[in-house]
Motif scaffolding. Structure first.
Motif, mmCIF file in Angstrom:
data_model
loop_
_atom_site.group_PDB
_atom_site.id
_atom_site.type_symbol
_atom_site.label_atom_id
_atom_site.label_comp_id
_atom_site.label_asym_id
_atom_site.label_seq_id
_atom_site.Cartn_x
_atom_site.Cartn_y
_atom_site.Cartn_z
ATOM 1 N N ASP A 96 0.835 -1.200 0.000
ATOM 2 C CA ASP A 96 0.000 0.000 0.000
ATOM 3 C C ASP A 96 0.873 1.254 0.000
ATOM 4 O O ASP A 96 1.886 1.334 0.717
ATOM 5 N N GLY A 97 0.485 2.218 -0.849
ATOM 6 C CA GLY A 97 1.205 3.479 -0.916
ATOM 7 C C GLY A 97 2.491 3.454 -1.711
ATOM 8 O O GLY A 97 3.190 4.465 -1.808
ATOM 9 N N VAL A 99 3.440 5.740 -6.590
ATOM 10 C CA VAL A 99 3.426 7.180 -6.333
ATOM 11 C C VAL A 99 2.962 7.945 -7.571
ATOM 12 O O VAL A 99 3.597 7.867 -8.641
ATOM 13 N N SER A 149 -5.694 1.639 -2.537
ATOM 14 C CA SER A 149 -4.753 1.921 -1.456
ATOM 15 C C SER A 149 -3.290 1.832 -1.909
ATOM 16 O O SER A 149 -2.394 2.269 -1.187
ATOM 17 N N THR A 198 -0.395 6.637 -3.788
ATOM 18 C CA THR A 198 -0.145 7.777 -2.918
ATOM 19 C C THR A 198 0.085 8.986 -3.808
ATOM 20 O O THR A 198 0.669 8.873 -4.902
ATOM 21 N N ARG A 255 -6.497 14.933 -3.982
ATOM 22 C CA ARG A 255 -7.180 13.710 -3.585
ATOM 23 C C ARG A 255 -8.615 13.673 -4.104
ATOM 24 O O ARG A 255 -9.091 12.620 -4.553
#
Length: 583
Positions: free
Chosen positions: A144-145, A148, A213, A216, A235
């Motif tokens: 998760d994350g 990028v 998820s 990012t 976002r």
């Protein structure tokens, strides 16, 4: 004594006629040498250096060609209005392509690589498209994350963003269209596989199902569409893009395009040359691969084939910095998401796609004269119930010869019969099994969508092959085996364009003499040539060693003419040229 001018004209005419027939008796247009297999544009060249400031270095010196920014509005206006107007005021000579070798083929170049004809393409290779195995994304094992988002999409009509993925590189993620879910990503993957397998340079395209998820977001990003002002890509904007994508088992479906290698220098044009590339010497509208690309675009209904969906990259010999010299320019096709039945917001325009230009002066004039009474193809098209994601993509109303993209393309408009026949020989290598695999690569939720797409792709391909493999000879891959066998493959027979018993082969020497020819199955044929010269004696390129062989297949109107030199029973024949005359 002064000779009257009329007698001079008569004498001149007689000399020309006598010269013609004298040459005809010793017909020898091809020299004794191998065909050009690789274009010189693959060699590294140096270009002019200039100061080109960057964000981190205001004094940066770039030694790569300058970036060309392709304005979509100007390109459309130029090809729909200004160029047709200019051409209407002059005489445009329809000439043959300029980059064809002595075997009537296109050499490998920075534009095109002969792939299907060199060896069969496996299912695994087809599914990879232009992707290397290391480029295939693995969302199931990603943390998760770890993906990028580092850039918003800078142009285009479809929302998206750029993602940097550890160990994989950078990818442009593009959203789906709500009205035609799953079609755009399928079209991107299938279209890239078709272009890449045919021989064009294209990007690595994938359909990716992933957990939101994994993403990012880098702060402060901006994005911009084709006709909109730049906006913040935060976002909220990201969530809006993801919400509009198809979902399956909690996963989001998007299209992922791997970033191209090298230093990006903008789109290529379909006419003229890039003045700052010393390798670019053939006017683009006269390149056979760009002209013949019209049939490939017609097959998958890539009506969005325009310069904005292309890209040139500078591949420097030294990788650091990427815009150093020497290097070479490589030309790419990009973004086929608008094929396989893409629609506009206006149904009146969507119906005409593939049949008429957005602004089509010829159709407008015809409608004016006939008062719009004749029924046109766009009057007959209709959506298939349950298959609306494919718009008006069908077989029944598809005319390979009359297909048109959104607006005139300078290279497409100059496609000749020979250019179309060449591309048809390339497309004939796509077997029914390969076409079925292409449809499966769409990863559709509904199996009926996969089945329909496979049927339409196969049907449209059959129409192309039926039209362009039955006028000029479809015999390809000609070669000499041993010392006296001239062999090849009739791609029309191999692709079952006609019933097997329709293919009745005959061969003879143009200078006189029958030649035995054998069918070996699957379209493969071999002709056994009688020797006309001895091992020694005259020079290898002496005229008495020159032989022309005519081969007919009983289906195509035109024959194949093979030009050879007979070096004698020991060394055998050497193939030096191939012609496909019209008859």
């Amino acid at each position: 004594m002064r000779i009257p001018s009329c007698r001079l004209r008569i004498a001149g005419t007689a000399l020309v006629v006598c010269g013609f027939f004298a040459c005809a008796s010793t017909y020898r247009p091809f020299p004794l040498r191998a065909p050009l297999r690789q274009d010189g544009d693959l060699r590294p060249v140096a270009v002019h250096c200039r100061t080109e400031s960057t964000k981190n270095d205001p004094h940066h010196v770039s030694c790569a060609p300058e970036e060309y920014e392709s304005p979509i509005i100007w390109d459309g206006a130029d090809n729909m209005v200004f160029r047709p107007l200019a051409e209407s005021l002059g005489v445009i000579a329809q000439t043959e392509a300029a980059n064809v070798n002595s075997f009537d083929e296109v050499p490998d170049s920075a534009w095109f690589t002969n792939r299907p004809s060199s060896r069969p393409v496996s299912t695994e290779e087809l599914r990879l498209g232009a992707c290397a195995p290391a480029q295939i994304l693995e969302p199931d094992t990603a943390a998760d994350g770890s993906w990028v988002i580092d850039k918003g999409k800078a142009n285009g009509s479809t929302a998206g963003f750029r993602v940097s993925i550890p160990g994989k590189g950078k990818y442009l993620f593009k959203a789906e269209e709500p009205d035609q879910p799953e079609r755009p990503s399928a079209a991107s993957v299938i279209g890239a596989a078709v272009y890449g397998t045919a021989g064009f340079n294209t990007s690595c395209e994938q359909i990716v199902y992933f957990k939101p998820s994994l993403l990012t977001l880098t702060p402060g990003l901006r994005s911009k569409g084709n006709f909109s002002a730049p906006t913040d890509f935060d976002r909220q904007a990201l969530d809006k893009v993801l919400a509009g994508c198809p979902h399956r088992d909690g996963l989001v479906r998007m299209q992922a395009s791997a970033w191209l290698p090298g230093y990006l220098i903008g789109a290529f044009r379909y006419e003229g040359t890039r003045g700052d590339d010393p390798n670019d010497v053939v006017a683009h509208q006269n390149r056979r691969e760009l002209r013949g690309g019209r049939l490939l675009a017609a097959w998958i209904d890539h009506h969005d084939a325009r310069e904005q969906n292309t890209m040139d990259t500078w591949i420097a010999e030294s990788k650091d910095p990427p815009d150093s010299s020497p290097g070479r320019v490589v030309h790419y096709y990009l973004d086929t998401s608008e094929c396989l039945g893409s629609e506009w917001q206006w149904d009146e325009v969507s119906r005409r796609l593939g049949h008429s230009y957005i602004v089509d002066w010829g159709d407008l004039a015809a409608d004016f004269v006939t008062l719009g009474i004749p029924v046109r193809p766009w009057d007959r098209v209709k959506h298939q119930p349950g298959l609306e994601i494919f718009g008006y993509f069908d077989v029944e109303n598809f005319d390979p010869e009359g297909w048109k993209n959104e607006y005139p393309n300078p290279a497409f408009s100059r496609m000749t019969e020979r250019d179309g026949a060449w591309m048809a020989r390339v497309l004939a290598r796509f077997t029914p099994a390969m076409v079925k695999t292409l449809a499966e690569m769409g990863q559709f939720t509904d199996p009926a969508w996969t089945a329909y797409l496979g049927e339409v792709l196969e049907g449209r391909l059959e129409r192309i092959l039926n039209r362009y493999l039955t006028r000029l000879s479809p015999i390809a891959d000609l070669r000499v085996e041993g010392t006296d066998k001239l062999c090849g493959i009739d791609v029309a027979e191999a692709r079952a364009v006609r019933e097997p018993d329709r293919f009745q082969y005959g061969a003879r020497l143009v200078e006189g003499g029958e030649v035995s020819i054998t069918k070996l199955g699957g379209g493969r044929i071999c002709a056994t040539l009688p020797h006309v010269a001895s091992d020694g004696g005259s020079a290898d390129d002496a005229r008495e060693r020159y032989v022309r062989v005519r081969i007919d297949d009983g289906v195509a109107k035109g024959p194949l003419l093979a030009h050879l030199y007979d070096l004698g029973p020991t060394r055998g024949y050497v193939l030096v040229g191939v012609e496909r005359p019209e008859e």
